[in-house]
Write a protein that holds these residues in place. Sequence first.
Motif, PDB file in Angstrom:
ATOM      1  N   UNK A 125     -76.437  -5.849  -3.559  1.00 23.74           N
ATOM      2  CA  UNK A 125     -75.828  -5.812  -4.753  1.00 23.74           C
ATOM      3  C   UNK A 125     -74.704  -6.871  -4.705  1.00 23.74           C
ATOM      4  N   UNK A 126     -73.744  -6.650  -3.836  1.00 20.57           N
ATOM      5  CA  UNK A 126     -72.491  -7.397  -3.465  1.00 20.57           C
ATOM      6  C   UNK A 126     -72.855  -9.140  -3.339  1.00 20.57           C
ATOM      7  N   UNK A 127     -73.738  -9.257  -2.538  1.00 25.18           N
ATOM      8  CA  UNK A 127     -74.452 -10.585  -2.201  1.00 25.18           C
ATOM      9  C   UNK A 127     -74.946 -11.128  -3.630  1.00 25.18           C
ATOM     10  N   UNK A 128     -75.771 -10.314  -4.209  1.00 26.66           N
ATOM     11  CA  UNK A 128     -76.336 -11.127  -5.764  1.00 26.66           C
ATOM     12  C   UNK A 128     -75.377 -11.281  -6.505  1.00 26.66           C
ATOM     13  N   UNK A 129     -74.088 -10.344  -6.525  1.00 24.44           N
ATOM     14  CA  UNK A 129     -73.245 -10.740  -7.464  1.00 24.44           C
ATOM     15  C   UNK A 129     -72.308 -11.885  -7.015  1.00 24.44           C
ATOM     16  N   UNK A 130     -72.079 -12.209  -6.003  1.00 29.13           N
ATOM     17  CA  UNK A 130     -71.607 -13.304  -5.532  1.00 29.13           C
ATOM     18  C   UNK A 130     -72.289 -14.836  -6.000  1.00 29.13           C
ATOM     19  N   UNK A 138     -70.135 -23.610 -11.984  1.00 31.63           N
ATOM     20  CA  UNK A 138     -70.521 -24.948 -12.333  1.00 31.63           C
ATOM     21  C   UNK A 138     -70.520 -25.849 -11.161  1.00 31.63           C
ATOM     22  N   UNK A 139     -69.913 -26.985 -11.802  1.00 33.90           N
ATOM     23  CA  UNK A 139     -70.030 -28.113 -10.714  1.00 33.90           C
ATOM     24  C   UNK A 139     -69.119 -27.883  -9.694  1.00 33.90           C
ATOM     25  N   UNK A 140     -69.518 -28.667  -8.461  1.00 33.92           N
ATOM     26  CA  UNK A 140     -68.665 -28.476  -7.113  1.00 33.92           C
ATOM     27  C   UNK A 140     -68.952 -27.385  -6.361  1.00 33.92           C
ATOM     28  N   UNK A 141     -69.949 -26.617  -6.638  1.00 32.28           N
ATOM     29  CA  UNK A 141     -69.847 -25.400  -5.998  1.00 32.28           C
ATOM     30  C   UNK A 141     -71.294 -25.402  -5.008  1.00 32.28           C
ATOM     31  N   UNK A 142     -71.888 -26.666  -5.063  1.00 31.85           N
ATOM     32  CA  UNK A 142     -73.272 -26.646  -4.307  1.00 31.85           C
ATOM     33  C   UNK A 142     -73.075 -26.121  -3.031  1.00 31.85           C
ATOM     34  N   UNK A 143     -72.317 -26.369  -1.997  1.00 30.67           N
ATOM     35  CA  UNK A 143     -72.303 -25.667  -0.672  1.00 30.67           C
ATOM     36  C   UNK A 143     -72.006 -24.309  -0.529  1.00 30.67           C
ATOM     37  N   UNK A 144     -71.069 -23.894  -1.472  1.00 32.72           N
ATOM     38  CA  UNK A 144     -70.874 -22.435  -1.467  1.00 32.72           C
ATOM     39  C   UNK A 144     -71.966 -21.722  -1.931  1.00 32.72           C
ATOM     40  N   UNK A 148     -74.082 -18.761  -0.244  1.00 32.18           N
ATOM     41  CA  UNK A 148     -74.226 -17.350  -0.851  1.00 32.18           C
ATOM     42  C   UNK A 148     -75.798 -16.989  -0.899  1.00 32.18           C
ATOM     43  N   UNK A 149     -76.638 -18.077  -1.130  1.00 33.89           N
ATOM     44  CA  UNK A 149     -77.963 -17.637  -1.381  1.00 33.89           C
ATOM     45  C   UNK A 149     -78.658 -17.329   0.159  1.00 33.89           C
ATOM     46  N   UNK A 150     -78.237 -18.141   0.979  1.00 34.35           N
ATOM     47  CA  UNK A 150     -78.637 -17.630   2.405  1.00 34.35           C
ATOM     48  C   UNK A 150     -78.380 -16.403   2.759  1.00 34.35           C
ATOM     49  N   UNK A 151     -77.085 -16.050   2.669  1.00 27.42           N
ATOM     50  CA  UNK A 151     -76.592 -14.534   2.910  1.00 27.42           C
ATOM     51  C   UNK A 151     -77.526 -13.603   2.180  1.00 27.42           C
ATOM     52  N   UNK A 152     -77.783 -13.938   0.893  1.00 29.33           N
ATOM     53  CA  UNK A 152     -78.371 -12.918   0.062  1.00 29.33           C
ATOM     54  C   UNK A 152     -79.973 -12.783   0.749  1.00 29.33           C
ATOM     55  N   UNK A 153     -80.495 -14.061   1.015  1.00 27.71           N
ATOM     56  CA  UNK A 153     -81.819 -14.010   1.536  1.00 27.71           C
ATOM     57  C   UNK A 153     -82.049 -13.277   2.854  1.00 27.71           C
ATOM     58  N   UNK A 154     -80.965 -13.487   3.912  1.00 31.16           N
ATOM     59  CA  UNK A 154     -81.118 -13.005   5.148  1.00 31.16           C
ATOM     60  C   UNK A 154     -81.036 -11.443   4.961  1.00 31.16           C
ATOM     61  N   UNK A 155     -80.266 -10.665   3.945  1.00 31.91           N
ATOM     62  CA  UNK A 155     -80.123  -9.311   3.769  1.00 31.91           C
ATOM     63  C   UNK A 155     -81.397  -8.760   3.092  1.00 31.91           C
ATOM     64  N   UNK A 156     -82.041  -9.609   2.265  1.00 34.23           N
ATOM     65  CA  UNK A 156     -83.338  -9.175   1.753  1.00 34.23           C
ATOM     66  C   UNK A 156     -84.407  -9.204   2.940  1.00 34.23           C
ATOM     67  N   UNK A 157     -84.285  -9.998   3.795  1.00 33.85           N
ATOM     68  CA  UNK A 157     -85.217 -10.185   4.979  1.00 33.85           C
ATOM     69  C   UNK A 157     -85.022  -8.756   5.828  1.00 33.85           C
ATOM     70  N   UNK A 158     -83.699  -8.566   6.179  1.00 32.07           N
ATOM     71  CA  UNK A 158     -83.443  -7.502   6.737  1.00 32.07           C
ATOM     72  C   UNK A 158     -84.019  -5.995   6.219  1.00 32.07           C
TER      73      UNK A 158
END
Length: 228
Positions: A125-130, A138-144, A148-158
């Motif tokens: 839930x915290x990862x999804x909120x992030x 908005x703009x300028x947050x592509x890398x972040x 964040x998406x990678x972290x959330x996906x890893x949690x879901x896979x675990x």
Amino acid sequence: MSLRDLSVLYLIAGLAFAVAVYRASPEGRRRAALSAALCVPLWPIWAPVALTARRAEPGGAPGTAAAAARVQGALREGVSACAGTSFEALLSRDAAARIEAEVARAAARHAELDALLRQGGFDEAAAAARVAEIERGGAGSGRALATAHLHLENIRRLRAMRDRDARALEELADLVQALRTQLVLARFAGSSVEGVGGIVSEVWARVEGLGAAIDAHGGASSGEPIET
């Protein structure tokens, strides 16, 4: 398989459950270590008690320890039913010991994953909120956002791995119990029962599947990064 080999398998199962109990224990380190130590010589009795007690907490882990105990009990009754019959070669004491050891490994991994996913850094839930927060930025947050998406996906896979282990153990427990009843029926009926060989083959297929999953993903619950 000799008595020494059986003793080694019993010890391996005890150590696996000890690790699972220690990592899943909500108590302090000293009490967790004591509970884990009891598992080494007494894991058939103590491990289900220790791990099921954790499951009883709100939101606790699925009852993999209970499933492992069901497998063990059904295997022992099945072995007894086979003794002195034509089915003895299908479910020997050696085979039952190997199955119990693999089930213990799977139950230990599940407990480790469950304990890991209860840590703050693995809160879905915290990862999804992030992710949502960064998206609102908005703009300028592509890398972040990608991180964040990678972290959330890893949690879901675990979480998916943990839940898959739980389902596999429950299904194996049901299958072994069905095998036990067929073997008992065969013994008391005094004749062969259709399907015993097929169920034995299915049991081994499930056991091998558990082992393959653990060997293939063994690093996922020990802090190694998950590739995406």
